[in-house]
Design an enzyme around this catalytic site. Structure first.
Site, PDB file in Angstrom:
ATOM      1  N   GLY A   1       0.640  -0.954  -0.164  1.00  0.00           N
ATOM      2  CA  GLY A   1       0.094  -0.222   0.177  1.00  0.00           C
ATOM      3  C   GLY A   1       0.932   1.232   0.390  1.00  0.00           C
TER       4      GLY A   1
ATOM      5  CG  ASP B   1      -1.393   1.628   3.099  1.00  0.00           C
ATOM      6  OD1 ASP B   1      -0.734   1.445   4.203  1.00  0.00           O
ATOM      7  OD2 ASP B   1      -2.154   0.987   2.598  1.00  0.00           O
TER       8      ASP B   1
ATOM      9  CG  ASP C   1      -7.985   0.523   9.972  1.00  0.00           C
ATOM     10  OD1 ASP C   1      -8.982   0.449  11.104  1.00  0.00           O
ATOM     11  OD2 ASP C   1      -8.816  -0.475   9.442  1.00  0.00           O
TER      12      ASP C   1
ATOM     13  CE  LYS D   1     -10.239   3.185   8.339  1.00  0.00           C
ATOM     14  NZ  LYS D   1     -11.095   2.498   7.680  1.00  0.00           N
TER      15      LYS D   1
ATOM     16  CG  PHE E   1     -12.680   0.194   1.857  1.00  0.00           C
ATOM     17  CD1 PHE E   1     -12.334  -0.698   2.779  1.00  0.00           C
ATOM     18  CD2 PHE E   1     -12.178  -0.001   0.909  1.00  0.00           C
ATOM     19  CE1 PHE E   1     -11.249  -2.220   2.297  1.00  0.00           C
ATOM     20  CE2 PHE E   1     -12.012  -0.654   0.007  1.00  0.00           C
ATOM     21  CZ  PHE E   1     -11.346  -1.527   0.510  1.00  0.00           C
ATOM     22  CG  LEU E   2      -9.222   5.739   3.889  1.00  0.00           C
ATOM     23  CD1 LEU E   2      -7.752   5.591   4.501  1.00  0.00           C
ATOM     24  CD2 LEU E   2      -9.585   6.587   3.285  1.00  0.00           C
TER      25      LEU E   2
ATOM     26  CG  ASP F   1      -5.855  -2.907  -2.270  1.00  0.00           C
ATOM     27  OD1 ASP F   1      -5.645  -4.157  -2.563  1.00  0.00           O
ATOM     28  OD2 ASP F   1      -4.991  -2.471  -0.882  1.00  0.00           O
TER      29      ASP F   1
END
Length: 170
Positions: A37, A96, A99, A127, A149-150, A156
């Site tokens: 990511g 990236d 979370d 997040k 949801f990024l 991705d």
């Protein structure tokens, strides 16, 4: 999909982060992007660091806790280890998204256990969730909501939408 951050906002924030890193870190630090990511973010960050006079060594590590799902499995797997020895180095671990925090916690611990002189962390997006691990990244690009949801800019949806030049939420 909602656009959270466009190309201009991302470019400006990466330049700001690179300047802060160039001021904080030794010129010869190891920049360690977490695949997959963080690869687009890392590429732009490396170029921004160069413009600020830094020339880090770059080596990749690949960690996984999602395995194609939209939520973490809770188990972090080392898929690709470093090619260089981190012992005695100042390391910047670049990811990236923060979370659950499990991957960043795992990577930071692994690097510290291997004798790095210092380990700092950087995330493109933090997040605003309750993180499973207590982490405070040293460098944070942006924030996103707990349910976002990024996708885009390397992030991705099961391997798709990584190439979007923006950060979106689905």
């Amino acid at each position: 999909m909602r656009i959270l951050y466009d190309e201009t906002a991302i470019a400006n924030r990466i330049d700001e982060m690179a300047q802060a890193m160039a001021n904080d870190l030794p010129k010869d630090f190891l920049l360690a992007p977490v695949l997959t990511g963080a690869f687009i973010f890392a590429a732009d960050l490396i170029r921004a660091l160069h413009r600020c006079g830094a020339d880090p060594l770059v080596d990749f590590v690949q960690l996984s806790s999602y395995g194609g799902a939209r939520s973490s499995s809770g188990v972090v797997t080392l898929l690709k280890d470093f090619s260089v020895d981190v012992k005695g180095r100042h390391v910047l671990l670049v990811d990236d998204v923060l979370d659950t925090g499990r991957s960043l916690h795992f990577g930071k611990g692994m690097i510290a256990d291997r004798g790095a002189a210092a380990v700092k962390t950087c995330v493109l997006v933090k997040k605003l969730t309750g993180h499973a691990e207590d982490l405070n990244p040293d460098y944070i690009g942006f924030e996103a909501g707990p349910d976002d949801f990024l996708v885009g800019y390397g992030m991705d949806d099961d391997g798709r939408q990584r190439g979007l030049p923006l950060i979106g939420a689905g």
